[in-house]
Design an enzyme around this catalytic site. Structure first.
Site, PDB file in Angstrom:
ATOM      1  CB  SER A   1      -0.950   0.002   1.190  1.00 17.96           C
ATOM      2  OG  SER A   1      -1.581  -1.238   1.307  1.00 17.96           O
TER       3      SER A   1
ATOM      4  NE  ARG B   1       4.292  10.193  -2.548  1.00 12.63           N
ATOM      5  CZ  ARG B   1       3.574  10.174  -3.662  1.00 12.63           C
ATOM      6  NH1 ARG B   1       4.179  10.127  -4.837  1.00 12.63           N
ATOM      7  NH2 ARG B   1       2.257  10.182  -3.629  1.00 12.63           N
TER       8      ARG B   1
ATOM      9  CG  ASP C   1      -6.116  -0.527  -0.973  1.00  8.73           C
ATOM     10  OD1 ASP C   1      -6.007   0.065  -2.064  1.00  8.73           O
ATOM     11  OD2 ASP C   1      -6.236   0.066   0.113  1.00  8.73           O
TER      12      ASP C   1
HETATM   13 MG    MG Z   1      -8.354  -0.799   3.964  1.00  7.54          MG
END
Ligand code: MG
Ligand code: ADP
Length: 495
Positions: free
Chosen positions: A147, A162, A200
């Site tokens: 993520s 980054r 996600d």
């Molecule tokens: Mg979540």
């Protein structure tokens, strides 16, 4: 009465009319098209290299790992092929020192070690057989939910752009995170192949498509949690920029036979130019004092990280209002307040602190049907250090909460409605399935109802179209979704 009038006036500043909504949808569709053509100045529309969506009949056992902000999750998922699955998982906190280490391999070897521990505990036969007779047992395909911003160039290839969320390992920037992980997995001689790099939203789309009833596939995966983002299934022929990307890779390195690819919109940055987004004084102040002014402007009006702060700024403005008759949290006009107590705001109340109000507060207030809003008053006391608030105060807060929450849901409908219309799924398939995840959409009372109300007001969807849209919560999206993407990656590799 004066307070109620003033609160009503402020709540009206958050109204997002039917016209606003339709203008928003049109502008979103424009940004979608622009993003598929080139880079810059609109939503990013990132190709994900996921070219097929599950229909619930998939089978097999897969591994999935999720490196989020604080925890590292390892799980194995068995797909039963009938829309159901079983999942075993373990979770460890990532040590602070590893988030800031100079040597990227230290973090990734820690992650590989967790995968080894997991295999020893849950798949020990497989693990031992592989150790004794390498090559005898099949490798597990692993989906890696990562993520952080990556520039993806293949299903299991992506360079870290980054770090965010407290990580700062300079050495890893620009490197392929799948390769970094695979190297450490190989060093431990584990029967595991990092097959897919997963966002996600894409995981949510895949998870919903697998679990939703019927054979039809899901169109959109959307997150309304800390942030907001969405992924959807696009026709390959519409992704104009794919040609250039393919050329750089020396040809298409993905399955082109489905004619489809999932696009990660990164819609949090929709309309950063504020052409159509609403912009109240509270939105402006929030943005100005944020650590990324001018960026993620859609997200700043829609997601969990921000709604509490918008409300806080509105409450503070009401409290400091020049209209002294509209005395808010000041105990002047209280008619039914306990006469022996007066409203007191503690000097260090969260009302006065940036990010002081969590969005879960909005859910509690929106839900409150108790006499004289007793529950809201309790939370004001417990969470905000505001004692003996008057019922009039609580009513005013409820009006503001409702206004902020409903606007967020209607903006969410702009993004979802635009994807539905732009992909023409209502015209071709006659129905649309959407998977959602995140605490805001899960817990905010009526969030889906407000989205649906907005769909009915959207030209091209309307009463008829709205009935054909299914929205379902995609639980365990990151684990199940990553497993499903690992599966499609595995299948694509077959000759
Ligand atoms: Mg979540
Ligand atoms: P993540 O985005 O990290 O995957 P979540 O989906 O749980 O996690 O979203 C967390 C966000 O949701 C936080 O911004 C939090 O303020 C907000 N939130 C948590 N609980 C609720 C709730 N009951 N109602 C509305 N928002 C909530």
């Amino acid at each position: 009465m004066a307070l109620e009038k003033e609160a009503k006036r402020m709540a009206a500043e958050f109204e997002y009319s039917k016209d606003d909504l339709n203008r928003g949808v049109q502008h979103f569709m424009t940004e979608m098209r622009e993003g598929l053509g080139k880079t810059g100045g609109h939503i990013s529309q990132i190709p994900t290299y996921v070219t097929a969506v599950p229909n619930g009949t998939e089978k097999g056992t897969f591994l999935a790992v999720d490196l989020g902000g604080t925890n590292f999750r390892v799980c194995s998922i068995t797909l039963h092929g009938n829309h159901t699955f079983s999942l075993t998982q373990s979770k460890v906190a990532v040590p602070r020192t590893l988030m800031e280490t100079q040597v990227a391999a230290e973090l990734f070897s820690f992650l590989a070690k967790q995968i080894e521990n997991f295999l020893k505990t849950h798949h020990n036969d497989h693990f031992e057989t592989h150790k004794a007779k390498p090559g005898q047992v099949a490798y597990f395909d692993l989906g890696f939910t990562f993520s952080f911003p990556v520039e993806q160039v293949g299903i299991n290839k992506g360079a870290l752009v980054r770090w965010t969320k407290g990580f700062s390992i300079q050495e890893a920037i620009g490197k392929d995170v799948c390769e970094l992980l695979q190297k450490e997995i190989d060093a431990l001689n584990l029967p595991v192949k990092v097959s897919a790099l997963v966002n996600d939203t894409v995981g949510t789309l895949m998870a919903r498509s697998y679990t939703s009833p019927g054979k039809e596939s899901t169109l959109i995966g959307a997150i309304f949690g800390t942030g907001t983002n969405g992924a959807y299934v696009e026709r390959l022929s519409n992704i104009k920029k794919m040609k250039d990307i393919d050329e750089k890779q020396g040809g298409a390195n993905y399955d082109t036979t489905t004619g489809l690819m999932v696009i990660n919109t990164e819609w949090g940055s929709f309309d950063n130019a504020l052409k159509i987004l609403p912009d109240t004084p509270y939105d402006r102040a929030l943005d100005k004092e944020s650590n990324n002014p001018g960026i993620q402007m859609f997200e700043k009006r829609v997601s969990g990280m921000f709604l509490g702060e918008i409300l806080r700024r509105a409450m503070l403005a009401l409290h400091n209002s020049d209209n002294s008759n509209a005395s808010f949290l000041k105990d002047k006009t209280s008619a039914d307040n306990d006469l022996t107590t007066t409203t007191v705001i503690e000097p260090d109340s969260a009302l006065f602190k940036q990010w002081g109000i969590d969005t879960s507060f909005l859910s509690i207030v929106e839900e409150d049907q108790s006499d004289h809003l007793r529950i809201t008053k309790q939370v004001l006391e417990k969470d905000l250090g505001i004692q003996a608030a008057a019922t009039e105060d609580a009513i005013a807060i409820k009006m503001l909460v409702h206004a902020v929450g409903k606007r967020a849901a209607r903006l969410a409908a702009v993004a979802l409605g635009a994807v539905i219309l732009e992909t023409k799924r209502l015209e071709t398939d006659g129905f649309v399935d959407i998977g959602v995840d995140g605490s805001l959409v899960e817990y905010y009372p009526g969030f889906e109802d407000y989205i649906r109300e907005a769909f009915r007001e959207t030209q091209g969807i309307g009463e008829e179209g709205e009935k054909k849209i299914r929205i379902g919560l995609a639980k365990d999206g990151s684990g199940l979704g990553a497993a499903l993407i690992a599966l499609t990656a595995h299948d694509a590799e077959k000759p």
